[in-house]
Design a protein around this motif. Sequence first.
Motif: not given
Length: 79
Positions: A73-74, A69-70, A66-67, A64, A34
């Motif tokens: 993806d977003y 990867d997030e 937090d990391s 959206s 994170r």
Amino acid sequence: MQTDGDLRERLADMVAEATDGAVEAADVLAGETRLADLGVTSLGYLRLIDAVEAEFGIELDMTSADSLDELVDYLRLHA
């Protein structure tokens, strides 16, 4: 749109810029940690969100981001 690898690198650079170098891009890219655990402060998050919104032309909220990867993806879903 960029490849996932290019997008990850760009976003990691943006995190480093948003934190004035307190969090290095290499640390962001190193794992699925994170961003807060890496040391991104609330001010860093706000700067990151502003930069992502300006560069990619989307609206982003802190949940959206937090990391890494997030974020990727977003952006894949909304940009």
